[in-house]
Design a protein around this motif. Structure first.
Motif, PDB file in Angstrom:
ATOM      1  N   UNK A  22       0.655  -1.190   0.578  1.00 28.59           N
ATOM      2  CA  UNK A  22       0.188   0.038   0.333  1.00 28.59           C
ATOM      3  C   UNK A  22       1.151   1.080  -0.221  1.00 28.59           C
ATOM      4  N   UNK A  23       0.727   2.258   0.108  1.00 24.98           N
ATOM      5  CA  UNK A  23       1.193   3.534  -0.314  1.00 24.98           C
ATOM      6  C   UNK A  23       1.839   3.779   1.358  1.00 24.98           C
ATOM      7  N   UNK A  24       3.012   4.025   1.487  1.00 25.48           N
ATOM      8  CA  UNK A  24       3.612   4.384   2.790  1.00 25.48           C
ATOM      9  C   UNK A  24       4.260   6.119   2.310  1.00 25.48           C
ATOM     10  N   UNK A  25       4.422   6.294   3.606  1.00 26.35           N
ATOM     11  CA  UNK A  25       5.405   8.001   3.447  1.00 26.35           C
ATOM     12  C   UNK A  25       6.577   8.072   4.684  1.00 26.35           C
ATOM     13  N   UNK A  26       7.078   8.443   4.405  1.00 25.30           N
ATOM     14  CA  UNK A  26       8.471   8.491   5.664  1.00 25.30           C
ATOM     15  C   UNK A  26       8.888   9.840   5.343  1.00 25.30           C
ATOM     16  N   UNK A  27       8.152  10.954   6.744  1.00 32.72           N
ATOM     17  CA  UNK A  27       8.464  12.151   7.166  1.00 32.72           C
ATOM     18  C   UNK A  27       9.545  11.448   8.094  1.00 32.72           C
ATOM     19  N   UNK A  28      10.424  12.994   8.594  1.00 30.33           N
ATOM     20  CA  UNK A  28      11.990  12.746   8.969  1.00 30.33           C
ATOM     21  C   UNK A  28      12.955  13.874   8.984  1.00 30.33           C
ATOM     22  N   UNK A  29      13.185  14.210  10.549  1.00 28.07           N
ATOM     23  CA  UNK A  29      14.056  15.804  10.612  1.00 28.07           C
ATOM     24  C   UNK A  29      15.643  14.618  10.398  1.00 28.07           C
ATOM     25  N   UNK A  30      16.363  16.527   9.645  1.00 26.27           N
ATOM     26  CA  UNK A  30      17.721  15.907   9.908  1.00 26.27           C
ATOM     27  C   UNK A  30      18.296  16.118  11.301  1.00 26.27           C
TER      28      UNK A  30
ATOM     29  N   UNK B  74      16.529   9.019  16.258  1.00 25.11           N
ATOM     30  CA  UNK B  74      16.301   8.714  14.893  1.00 25.11           C
ATOM     31  C   UNK B  74      16.748   8.564  14.559  1.00 25.11           C
ATOM     32  N   UNK B  75      17.869   8.540  14.153  1.00 29.19           N
ATOM     33  CA  UNK B  75      19.031   8.743  13.002  1.00 29.19           C
ATOM     34  C   UNK B  75      18.499   8.685  11.195  1.00 29.19           C
ATOM     35  N   UNK B  76      18.711  10.117  10.627  1.00 30.32           N
ATOM     36  CA  UNK B  76      17.891   9.609   9.339  1.00 30.32           C
ATOM     37  C   UNK B  76      18.854   8.776   9.027  1.00 30.32           C
TER      38      UNK B  76
ATOM     39  N   UNK C 171      13.415  17.071   5.956  1.00 29.67           N
ATOM     40  CA  UNK C 171      13.425  17.766   6.265  1.00 29.67           C
ATOM     41  C   UNK C 171      14.748  18.920   6.969  1.00 29.67           C
ATOM     42  N   UNK C 172      14.861  18.861   6.482  1.00 28.11           N
ATOM     43  CA  UNK C 172      16.290  19.965   7.267  1.00 28.11           C
ATOM     44  C   UNK C 172      15.834  20.615   8.227  1.00 28.11           C
ATOM     45  N   UNK C 173      17.010  20.564   9.893  1.00 30.29           N
ATOM     46  CA  UNK C 173      16.474  20.939  10.824  1.00 30.29           C
ATOM     47  C   UNK C 173      15.790  20.479  11.940  1.00 30.29           C
ATOM     48  N   UNK C 174      14.665  19.147  10.561  1.00 28.53           N
ATOM     49  CA  UNK C 174      13.194  19.481  11.834  1.00 28.53           C
ATOM     50  C   UNK C 174      13.940  18.611  13.048  1.00 28.53           C
ATOM     51  N   UNK C 175      13.348  18.566  13.981  1.00 25.33           N
ATOM     52  CA  UNK C 175      13.915  17.958  15.478  1.00 25.33           C
ATOM     53  C   UNK C 175      12.913  16.363  15.924  1.00 25.33           C
TER      54      UNK C 175
END
Length: 247
Positions: free
Chosen positions: A186-194, A199-201, A221-225
């Protein structure tokens, strides 16, 4: 309004459910978090505006649910999620898993893929008990856990330390998802702050490379914690849900 579900092994699971159109959205919170957090509340407001069915709940030992946190383990919390989704939703759902909730959502998808219309992971942390806590511990720390049955680790999110039990680590090995095939049809989207220090990228990249999905995308997302709760990040979450709903 908070309601309660009689969950597995007599665990009392607190939940809030909003009626609406399907596929519904289910929020799965993180380690020691609850259904009153910023992301859960934001999604409740968004679902109400969209007329979308929405479920949020607390794992046992979390928030308003019964039980002690230190008695918990990944398998029990996944069982709580499976019970809540089975009893409280109709048809396939979009699972939105934050941190540990990302791992739980993968376990739900493995157990009952027919109930999953799509998945959004927010700083998803599959296998974190092993690749995070255990792998980063030195020999003395490992010996301490085996001897004392627990670690007490400082937390930037609370004045109380995180208690990591031997039971959590050892039972977590039965729930690993990155050491065997992981089908996500099924569709999957992963969102991750740098700037995520929990949780390391690299974990997001590992999950993306490992999972078998016909439509999987990772947004860095650059700079997101780790909180991923700024207005911009919250908007990205609902945008990802909308993408998944479009299929």
């Amino acid at each position: 309004m908070t309601e309660f579900l009689d969950g597995p092994a007599g665990r009392r699971i607190a939940f809030e459910r909003q009626p609406g159109k399907g596929p519904g959205v289910v929020f799965l919170g993180g380690f020691r978090s609850d259904m009153r957090g910023t992301k859960a509340e934001y999604l409740a407001d968004w679902a109400a505006r969209d007329g979308r069915a929405y479920l949020r709940f607390d794992y046992s030992g979390h928030g308003e649910s019964g039980g002690a946190f230190e008695d918990g383990e990944i398998g029990a919390w996944a069982a709580d999620a499976i019970a809540a989704i089975s009893a409280l939703t109709d048809g396939p759902q979009v699972l939105v898993g934050s941190s540990m909730g990302g791992w739980i959502s993968l376990l739900v998808a493995r157990a009952m893929p027919e109930k999953v219309a799509g998945l959004v992971g927010i700083a998803a942390a599959p296998d974190f008990t092993e690749i995070g806590y255990w792998d980063s511990a030195d020999e003395a720390q490992r010996a301490s856990l085996l001897r004392d049955g627990r670690w007490e680790l400082p937390s930037e999110y609370s004045d109380e330390p995180y208690v990591i039990t031997r039971r959590l680590i050892e039972e977590g090995r039965d729930q690993l998802v990155l050491d065997k095939p992981l089908a996500l049809p099924f569709p999957v989207r992963l969102l991750q702050g740098t700037a995520d220090e929990d949780v390391p990228r690299d974990w997001a990249l590992r999950l993306m490379d490992h999972a078998d999905s016909p439509d999987l995308r990772l947004v860095l997302v650059k700079g997101a914690d780790h909180r991923f709760s700024t207005p911009e990040c919250l908007s990205l979450i609902t945008g990802a849900i909308a993408e998944v709903l479009r299929g």
